[in-house]
Design a protein around this motif. Sequence first.
Motif, PDB file in Angstrom:
ATOM      1  N   SER A  85      88.406  44.332  82.708  1.00 39.17           N
ATOM      2  CA  SER A  85      88.479  43.229  83.805  1.00 39.17           C
ATOM      3  C   SER A  85      89.741  43.287  85.058  1.00 39.17           C
ATOM      4  O   SER A  85      89.265  43.111  85.537  1.00 39.17           O
ATOM      5  N   ILE A  86      90.515  44.316  84.595  1.00 43.70           N
ATOM      6  CA  ILE A  86      91.482  44.843  85.235  1.00 43.70           C
ATOM      7  C   ILE A  86      90.634  45.305  86.732  1.00 43.70           C
ATOM      8  O   ILE A  86      90.980  44.729  88.040  1.00 43.70           O
ATOM      9  N   ILE A  87      89.939  45.839  86.477  1.00 45.30           N
ATOM     10  CA  ILE A  87      89.107  47.190  87.046  1.00 45.30           C
ATOM     11  C   ILE A  87      87.994  46.498  88.164  1.00 45.30           C
ATOM     12  O   ILE A  87      88.003  46.216  88.918  1.00 45.30           O
ATOM     13  N   LEU A  88      87.464  45.825  87.362  1.00 44.18           N
ATOM     14  CA  LEU A  88      86.258  45.246  87.735  1.00 44.18           C
ATOM     15  C   LEU A  88      86.575  44.248  88.862  1.00 44.18           C
ATOM     16  O   LEU A  88      86.408  44.289  89.779  1.00 44.18           O
ATOM     17  N   ASP A  89      87.755  44.013  88.931  1.00 46.34           N
ATOM     18  CA  ASP A  89      88.677  42.709  89.884  1.00 46.34           C
ATOM     19  C   ASP A  89      89.422  43.515  90.937  1.00 46.34           C
ATOM     20  O   ASP A  89      88.694  42.529  92.250  1.00 46.34           O
ATOM     21  N   LEU A  90      89.557  44.442  90.368  1.00 46.66           N
ATOM     22  CA  LEU A  90      90.043  45.192  91.883  1.00 46.66           C
ATOM     23  C   LEU A  90      88.655  45.329  92.973  1.00 46.66           C
ATOM     24  O   LEU A  90      88.284  45.282  93.991  1.00 46.66           O
ATOM     25  N   TYR A  91      87.159  45.291  92.220  1.00 50.58           N
ATOM     26  CA  TYR A  91      85.998  45.740  93.133  1.00 50.58           C
ATOM     27  C   TYR A  91      85.251  43.654  93.073  1.00 50.58           C
ATOM     28  O   TYR A  91      84.466  44.019  93.239  1.00 50.58           O
ATOM     29  N   ASP A  92      86.031  42.642  92.781  1.00 52.72           N
ATOM     30  CA  ASP A  92      86.121  41.397  93.279  1.00 52.72           C
ATOM     31  C   ASP A  92      84.851  41.174  92.045  1.00 52.72           C
ATOM     32  O   ASP A  92      83.534  40.154  92.365  1.00 52.72           O
ATOM     33  N   VAL A  93      84.441  41.695  91.274  1.00 52.11           N
ATOM     34  CA  VAL A  93      83.267  41.208  89.963  1.00 52.11           C
ATOM     35  C   VAL A  93      84.552  40.606  89.065  1.00 52.11           C
ATOM     36  O   VAL A  93      85.503  41.754  88.522  1.00 52.11           O
ATOM     37  N   SER A  94      84.232  39.122  88.393  1.00 46.03           N
ATOM     38  CA  SER A  94      85.017  38.186  87.253  1.00 46.03           C
ATOM     39  C   SER A  94      84.227  38.865  86.488  1.00 46.03           C
ATOM     40  O   SER A  94      83.646  39.465  85.625  1.00 46.03           O
ATOM     41  N   PHE A  95      85.214  37.982  85.014  1.00 46.04           N
ATOM     42  CA  PHE A  95      85.021  38.236  83.695  1.00 46.04           C
ATOM     43  C   PHE A  95      83.590  37.983  83.952  1.00 46.04           C
ATOM     44  O   PHE A  95      83.194  38.132  82.835  1.00 46.04           O
TER      45      PHE A  95
END
Length: 277
Positions: A254-264
């Motif tokens: 989730s931390i990594i996807l959040d870097l790409y504006d992908v939420s949980f």
Amino acid sequence: AVALLPGNADLPDRLRDLDPHMVLNLVDSVKGSESLASAIPGVLELLERVYTGAGILGLSLDTNKFLVKKLLQNNGVPVPNFQLFNTAKDFLDPVLRFPLISKLNSIHGSVEITRDAVSENEKHLRKRLKYLIRTYKQPVLVEEFISGREITAIAMQEKKKKVYLAEKVFAHPDEKYVFLTFEDQWLSDPNTAFHYTPYNDPLLKEYVKKAFVVTKMADYGKFDVRLDQSGRYFFIDSNCNPALGPKELDVAISIILDLYDVSFETLLRRLVSYASR
């Protein structure tokens, strides 16, 4: 409605009673054994339930690091030189070059990845092997320690597999051997040992896509990769069904996807849509 079910002997009956539309499989051990986790997709397959994550074969491979390394190596995905030790007295392959790092073959979660995990000579390696094999009653994977940068890759099984890359920026990059210990992973405050920053390389993404297929992952997976001073990649770890949760719980995916504006929430919707196909 959502129900939380333990992965135990009551699971088949509970599933029949609840008749869920889908199962989000978060089980990574059964009766304390990671090797038994593949029993869960086995049950789900027998009951013809739709579920997320890897199947029987993928989860079985996940608890044999040596076999995963062999599969990656045989399919052109770069890995460090490695050897499996069944006893502390096994012949040491002369191809291996110190320093070497020792890892339990069937257990994830950085268990026994301590500062003592790296050996600079054979005497220390033999002592470390003796301790690990005696304590955990399983083989030990020994591989060359790759100095350099470290990238975590998240693979998502979309129409075309998508890969999200993030570099681990270590808090103490000047240490002799820079890597995350068990304590760094689980017993330290977030961002104390490292933080993630976006990383991009089309070549590494292609390697990750191939590794995802070779290791029989499904829906989502995680790989840890080292980049040495010569610019060469080495896959050092792989995890199907990696820990799932919001970034507030310090969960890597989730931390990594959040870097790409992908939420949980988006991640969960994607997982559900993959499994529903």
